[in-house]
Design an enzyme around this catalytic site. Sequence first.
Site, mmCIF file in Angstrom:
data_model
loop_
_atom_site.group_PDB
_atom_site.id
_atom_site.type_symbol
_atom_site.label_atom_id
_atom_site.label_comp_id
_atom_site.label_asym_id
_atom_site.label_seq_id
_atom_site.Cartn_x
_atom_site.Cartn_y
_atom_site.Cartn_z
ATOM 1 N N GLY A 1 0.824 -1.204 0.000
ATOM 2 C CA GLY A 1 0.000 0.000 0.000
ATOM 3 C C GLY A 1 0.855 1.249 0.000
ATOM 4 O O GLY A 1 0.485 2.268 0.594
ATOM 5 N N SER B 1 1.657 3.365 -2.383
ATOM 6 C CA SER B 1 1.477 4.356 -3.442
ATOM 7 C C SER B 1 0.667 5.573 -2.997
ATOM 8 O O SER B 1 0.484 6.512 -3.769
ATOM 9 C CB SER B 1 0.797 3.704 -4.655
ATOM 10 N N GLY C 1 -1.073 7.772 0.881
ATOM 11 C CA GLY C 1 -1.329 7.830 2.315
ATOM 12 C C GLY C 1 -0.137 7.493 3.189
ATOM 13 O O GLY C 1 1.010 7.858 2.893
ATOM 14 N N SER D 1 -1.630 -2.134 12.367
ATOM 15 C CA SER D 1 -2.951 -2.405 12.921
ATOM 16 C C SER D 1 -3.644 -1.053 13.118
ATOM 17 O O SER D 1 -3.574 -0.185 12.256
ATOM 18 C CB SER D 1 -2.819 -3.186 14.240
ATOM 19 N N TYR E 1 -14.041 -3.370 10.341
ATOM 20 C CA TYR E 1 -12.693 -2.800 10.292
ATOM 21 C C TYR E 1 -11.974 -3.079 11.610
ATOM 22 O O TYR E 1 -10.806 -3.494 11.620
ATOM 23 C CB TYR E 1 -12.764 -1.293 10.037
ATOM 24 N N SER E 2 -12.657 -2.874 12.729
ATOM 25 C CA SER E 2 -12.065 -3.152 14.033
ATOM 26 C C SER E 2 -11.682 -4.623 14.153
ATOM 27 O O SER E 2 -10.608 -4.959 14.671
ATOM 28 C CB SER E 2 -13.031 -2.774 15.158
#
Length: 266
Positions: free
Chosen positions: A12, A14, A16, A129, A143-144
């Site tokens: 990930g 690319s 943020g 996490s 998500y959690s």
Amino acid sequence: MKTQNKVVLVTGGSNGIGEETAKSLLSRGCRVYSLSRRPGNVPGIEYLSADVSDPDAVEAAVSEIISREGKIDILINNAGFGISGAMEFTENSDAKRQLEVNLFGTVNCSKAVTAHMREKGEGRIINISSVAGIFSIPFQGWYSISKSAILAFTEAYANELAPFGISVCAILPGDIKSGFTSARNKCIIGDDIYGGRISRSVAVMEKDETGGMPASVAGAFIAGVAMKRRLAPRYIIGLQYKAFGLLGRLLPYSLIRFILKLMYAQ
């Protein structure tokens, strides 16, 4: 840990937090690869395209890096996304996709580098996490769950790999200002039944995130952890969230649940 000639794979990477982590590692003299579905455009970072939920694609990408560099010293499992909505109305297919990317993406990439690190007798795996993995947030339940599962995976994998010189730890960000907010897959089905609580909860989340820590600060923190001589089992980013983590261990669950209700479920 000396940065010279260290080969790092950031998933990930690319955009943020992942991109900022990759940039910070690059500035520290590392050779940095990014693994994501979309390429980035930061000079000096090598971009490989793969969906982390596809174990064959991950294996191919890791093999490509090994063929070029002869090693991967550090893996940072950052790839992920978020969904929100009432768990009652969340489609199982959406929940499974959340786990396939966030949890099994972490698992796939970790498994892909383990044999290479074990053969070398050293390496480190850093899993991103979330504070939401400690506190299960209403209307962000899946998500959690995915982030809590990453914590459990990290602890088990760390103990299993320790005899081989491989260190594994988890980093738990709180609210970060990044593209993660706009990319969230939001479902407001049942909002009328829940009295508007779904949309209000998501609005609170997004306000907190857009006012949160800059992704560049979080990325620099993660890169700093990656370069530490020794790794602690987990790191929480930000004093406020470290305090939350401490309170989570000290306060009774009924009080924590009440606080979360006030914050996200009214």
